[in-house]
Design an enzyme around this catalytic site. Structure first.
Site, PDB file in Angstrom:
ATOM      1  N   ASP A   1       0.863  -1.188   0.000  1.00 15.81           N
ATOM      2  CA  ASP A   1       0.000   0.000   0.000  1.00 15.81           C
ATOM      3  C   ASP A   1       0.900   1.239   0.000  1.00 15.81           C
ATOM      4  OD1 ASP A   1      -3.210   0.479   1.140  1.00 15.81           O
ATOM      5  OD2 ASP A   1      -1.822   2.171   1.004  1.00 15.81           O
TER       6      ASP A   1
ATOM      7  N   HIS B   1     -10.191  -5.671  -3.032  1.00 11.73           N
ATOM      8  CA  HIS B   1      -8.863  -5.904  -2.461  1.00 11.73           C
ATOM      9  C   HIS B   1      -8.985  -6.161  -0.965  1.00 11.73           C
ATOM     10  CE1 HIS B   1      -9.717  -1.582  -2.312  1.00 11.73           C
ATOM     11  NE2 HIS B   1      -9.056  -1.579  -1.152  1.00 11.73           N
TER      12      HIS B   1
ATOM     13  N   HIS C   1      -6.746  -5.825   2.651  1.00 12.14           N
ATOM     14  CA  HIS C   1      -5.575  -5.226   3.304  1.00 12.14           C
ATOM     15  C   HIS C   1      -4.959  -6.235   4.275  1.00 12.14           C
ATOM     16  CE1 HIS C   1      -6.584  -0.860   2.420  1.00 12.14           C
ATOM     17  NE2 HIS C   1      -7.767  -1.403   2.233  1.00 12.14           N
TER      18      HIS C   1
HETATM   19  P1  AMP Z   1      -9.620   1.104   0.208  1.00 15.01           P
HETATM   20  O1  AMP Z   1      -9.815   2.403   0.916  1.00 15.01           O
HETATM   21  O2  AMP Z   1      -9.920  -0.115   0.995  1.00 15.01           O
HETATM   22  O3  AMP Z   1     -10.288   1.135  -1.142  1.00 15.01           O
HETATM   23  O4  AMP Z   1      -8.067   0.977  -0.022  1.00 15.01           O
HETATM   24  C1  AMP Z   1      -7.401   1.478  -1.115  1.00 15.01           C
HETATM   25  C2  AMP Z   1      -5.969   1.523  -0.691  1.00 15.01           C
HETATM   26  O5  AMP Z   1      -5.213   1.685  -1.870  1.00 15.01           O
HETATM   27  C3  AMP Z   1      -5.601   2.660   0.258  1.00 15.01           C
HETATM   28  O6  AMP Z   1      -5.072   2.123   1.457  1.00 15.01           O
HETATM   29  C4  AMP Z   1      -4.551   3.442  -0.537  1.00 15.01           C
HETATM   30  O7  AMP Z   1      -3.504   3.892   0.284  1.00 15.01           O
HETATM   31  C5  AMP Z   1      -4.088   2.428  -1.547  1.00 15.01           C
HETATM   32  N1  AMP Z   1      -3.581   2.966  -2.782  1.00 15.01           N
HETATM   33  C6  AMP Z   1      -4.118   3.945  -3.547  1.00 15.01           C
HETATM   34  N2  AMP Z   1      -3.358   4.160  -4.632  1.00 15.01           N
HETATM   35  C7  AMP Z   1      -2.327   3.284  -4.566  1.00 15.01           C
HETATM   36  C8  AMP Z   1      -1.200   3.020  -5.379  1.00 15.01           C
HETATM   37  N3  AMP Z   1      -0.965   3.701  -6.510  1.00 15.01           N
HETATM   38  N4  AMP Z   1      -0.330   2.050  -4.998  1.00 15.01           N
HETATM   39  C9  AMP Z   1      -0.553   1.353  -3.856  1.00 15.01           C
HETATM   40  N5  AMP Z   1      -1.600   1.563  -3.039  1.00 15.01           N
HETATM   41  C10 AMP Z   1      -2.469   2.516  -3.374  1.00 15.01           C
END
Ligand code: AMP
Length: 146
Positions: free
Chosen positions: A39, A108, A110
């Protein structure tokens, strides 16, 4: 959008672009059905995301078989990530719908390693240093591939 509306899958979402190799990520694992990467706004060291290759907005849009494969990879990777960063426990999080905190509309999970006494940063907070993420990814891959 109301949370009971079904969001339409956008094939140009940021995780779909990562799957297509159109934007970079700190990848730690890939197989025929899933991919895992760090992340970019980690809550703790080693915070990783496991995504499906099957296009699905959330937990309710994935096939049962796709969900099985996703969770099998979460189960396999989480203890290895925990070991790689020297954590004491692992928090598994998964958000469905913007109202629930989902910011990327591609399913996804976490994996958030937790160290006793070390605070967990806010969800989607500060961007991490790219060199630190790269070093953490290498540390994790050494365990996964070891
Ligand atoms: P969610 O809020 O569960 O949809 O999680 C999306 C996650 O994606 C968040 O924790 C962000 O920090 C992460 N995220 C967003 N853009 C990227 C990226 N380019 N590379 C890696 N993680 C990302």
């Amino acid at each position: 959008m109301a949370d009971n509306d079904v969001a339409v899958y956008d094939p140009e979402n940021i995780f779909a672009k990562m799957l297509k190799g159109e934007i970079p990520c700190h990848k730690i694992y890939e197989d025929g059905d899933t991919m895992a990467f760090l992340d970019i706004m980690p809550r703790t060291e080693g915070h990783a995301l496991v995504i499906t290759k099957e296009p699905a907005v959330d937990l309710f849009a994935i096939s049962a078989q796709g969900l099985d494969k996703l969770m099998a990879v979460v189960q396999k990777l989480a203890p290895q990530i925990k070991a790689a960063v020297g954590a004491d426990g692992v928090m598994i999080q998964q958000f469905n719908g913007e109202a629930a905190g989902q910011t990327v509309l591609h399913l996804h999970v976490h994996i958030v390693p937790i160290k006793e006494g070390v605070p967990v940063k806010p969800h989607a907070g500060d961007m991490a240093n790219a060199d630190e993420l790269a070093a953490t990814a290498e540390k994790i891959k050494a365990v996964l591939e070891g």
